[in-house]
Design a protein around this motif. Structure first.
Motif, PDB file in Angstrom:
ATOM      1  N   GLU A 303      62.545  21.984  82.146  1.00 39.63           N
ATOM      2  CA  GLU A 303      63.937  22.115  81.703  1.00 39.63           C
ATOM      3  C   GLU A 303      64.890  22.355  82.867  1.00 39.63           C
ATOM      4  N   GLN A 304      64.402  23.037  83.903  1.00 37.90           N
ATOM      5  CA  GLN A 304      65.233  23.299  85.067  1.00 37.90           C
ATOM      6  C   GLN A 304      65.503  22.022  85.875  1.00 37.90           C
ATOM      7  N   MET A 305      64.700  20.978  85.638  1.00 34.56           N
ATOM      8  CA  MET A 305      64.816  19.742  86.414  1.00 34.56           C
ATOM      9  C   MET A 305      65.080  18.529  85.520  1.00 34.56           C
ATOM     10  N   GLU A 306      65.763  18.742  84.400  1.00 34.00           N
ATOM     11  CA  GLU A 306      65.991  17.667  83.435  1.00 34.00           C
ATOM     12  C   GLU A 306      66.867  16.549  83.973  1.00 34.00           C
ATOM     13  N   ASN A 307      67.628  16.831  85.028  1.00 29.24           N
ATOM     14  CA  ASN A 307      68.524  15.819  85.584  1.00 29.24           C
ATOM     15  C   ASN A 307      67.825  14.870  86.568  1.00 29.24           C
ATOM     16  N   TYR A 308      66.525  15.050  86.763  1.00 26.42           N
ATOM     17  CA  TYR A 308      65.787  14.215  87.708  1.00 26.42           C
ATOM     18  C   TYR A 308      65.105  13.052  86.968  1.00 26.42           C
ATOM     19  N   ASP A 309      64.859  11.995  87.743  1.00 27.97           N
ATOM     20  CA  ASP A 309      64.207  10.816  87.139  1.00 27.97           C
ATOM     21  C   ASP A 309      62.732  11.066  86.854  1.00 27.97           C
ATOM     22  N   VAL A 310      62.072  11.778  87.764  1.00 27.61           N
ATOM     23  CA  VAL A 310      60.633  11.979  87.635  1.00 27.61           C
ATOM     24  C   VAL A 310      60.252  13.344  88.196  1.00 27.61           C
ATOM     25  N   ILE A 311      59.320  13.999  87.515  1.00 27.76           N
ATOM     26  CA  ILE A 311      58.776  15.273  87.989  1.00 27.76           C
ATOM     27  C   ILE A 311      57.289  15.068  88.232  1.00 27.76           C
ATOM     28  N   LEU A 312      56.889  15.240  89.472  1.00 37.10           N
ATOM     29  CA  LEU A 312      55.485  15.054  89.856  1.00 37.10           C
ATOM     30  C   LEU A 312      54.804  16.411  89.863  1.00 37.10           C
ATOM     31  N   VAL A 313      53.707  16.525  89.098  1.00 39.15           N
ATOM     32  CA  VAL A 313      53.029  17.800  88.909  1.00 39.15           C
ATOM     33  C   VAL A 313      51.696  17.792  89.641  1.00 39.15           C
TER      34      VAL A 313
END
Length: 426
Positions: A303-313
């Protein structure tokens, strides 16, 4: 003219026999190579048959002798001959028309008593046979030529078949030496038997195998960001396969080459300084990083990074034999909120034994469906396990890495390049 056939182990031997019987004036009318037939033909040599003729010379000619000679010629000629025979023109001084007629009349007067009805009938019979001889020989020659052509074609097909068998054997051994599992090599060979490889060239066979192997790999794809944002991408796999480095390489490609907004999450709190390694990459790429300690914290970090295209975990590596860590990983991946799109990439080392790779693939299949990333291709010379695990797991191969350099040593899987290597190319 006397015509006869002579045989020898070589053409020269057959010609020598003809010269020995007919003399130096013998005319060689035809030479034929007779190839051996039957099951043991490969152990036999060809023989040669020479058809020779000689012109008979006599001091004088009378009708009786003429008839005898014609009978002799008839008996000598093999009616099953297979070469066309032409009678050479008579040479000598030309006579004018009057002289020729007078000479013919005198000849008939001298030999009138010999020209009995029986002789005339016999001569007509012989002449009729001689007239038909040429057509008989021509037909036989055509038949033999056709037979020779057929034999040559069969021989050519046998040679091609042997060449193809040798090539297929080399192909089989090449795939085995590249550590393609025997089960899958046999599948490829079985599929090859369905095509007419006997009548095909080596290039055609190789092309057929190449195309079938390309189809087995399927069409590879990298991370697709055309859907909802942000897309959550997990990198999982055993310890030491290079998950964190692979994640950083992909992040660099997405941001630098595609202009995407990339963020990092790490759930790897087992390894000492694991988070610091990823933070170093995050600083270089000017990318945000958050650390999560439980599955419950995952959605908060997203939720803190919702403005990003992709979140790599990035996730912790664990032994495929550790049931506790497997359940933790399964809980983490399944905890992603349904409103987000997510996918999993299983990183495997190309240097791992096939038996271990199968066990790893089975364990992670229980956790989630996944796509494959093969790492450390620079540390092996055999790529057979890429095909083995692709066929075993039926998972898509998406990326391969071949070194530690970020971001250079990674690429979307190129099936053509790998198949060429598996088939002995470079």
């Amino acid at each position: 003219m006397t015509i006869k056939k002579f045989q020898g182990k070589t053409e020269a031997e057959a010609v020598e026999k003809a010269r020995a019987e007919f003399g130096a004036e013998a005319v060689i009318m035809n030479v034929k190579e007779i190839k051996p037939r039957g099951f043991f033909k490969s152990f036999k040599s060809s023989t040669f048959e020479v058809t020779a003729a000689v012109e008979e010379k006599e001091s004088h000619v009378d009708s009786g002798t003429t008839l005898k000679n014609m009978q002799k010629m008839h008996e000598t000629i093999n009616m099953a001959a297979d070469e066309p025979i032409s009678i050479p023109p008579i040479s000598g001084t030309e006579m004018d028309q009057n002289k020729a007629e007078k000479s013919a009349i005198e000849f008939l007067k001298r030999n009138a008593s010999l020209l009995k009805k029986e002789d005339m009938v016999e001569r007509e019979r012989i002449e009729e046979k001689l007239e038909n001889l040429q057509s008989i020989l021509e037909k036989q020659l055509v038949s033999d030529k056709s037979q020779d052509t057929e034999e040559k074609e069969i021989a050519k097909q046998d040679v091609k078949k042997n060449e193809n068998l040798s090539f297929i054997k080399v192909l089989y051994e090449t795939l085995i030496s590249n550590e393609v599992h025997e089960k899958y090599v046999n599948q490829i060979m079985d599929e090859l038997e369905k095509v007419n490889w006997n009548g095909n060239s080596v290039d055609s066979i190789l092309s057929n195998v190449y195309q079938k192997m390309i189809l087995k790999f399927g069409q590879p794809h990298g991370i697709d960001l055309s859907g909802k944002k942000p897309k959550i991408v997990f990198f999982v796999g055993p310890t030491g396969v290079g998950k964190t480095t692979t994640l950083a390489k992909i992040a660099s490609r997405l941001k630098v080459e595609q202009g995407k907004k990339v963020a990092f999450l790490t759930a790897d709190t087992y390894r000492i300084a694991a988070a610091e390694q990823l933070r170093t990459y995050a600083n270089i790429l000017d990318t945000p990083l958050a650390i999560i300690y439980s599955a419950e914290e995952l959605n908060q970090g997203i939720e803190q990074m919702e403005n990003y295209d992709v979140i790599l975990v990035d996730t912790a590596g664990f032994s495929h034999k550790s049931l506790g860590q497997k359940e933790d990983m399964k809980k983490l991946i399944q905890s992603v909120d349904a409103k987000y799109e997510s996918e999993v990439y299983l990183a495997l080392s190309a240097t791992t034994k096939y038996k271990d790779l199968m066990e790893i693939a089975d364990v992670y299949k229980e956790i989630s469906d996944y796509k494959l990333v093969f790492t450390k291709l620079d540390e092996t010379t055999t790529y057979g396990n890429i095909l083995n695990i692709k066929l075993y797991s039926d998972a898509q191969v998406s990326y391969i890495t071949n070194g530690q350099n970020v971001p250079d040593d990674i690429e979307v899987f190129n099936s053509q390049k790998i198949v060429k290597r598996l088939l002995g190319g470079s």
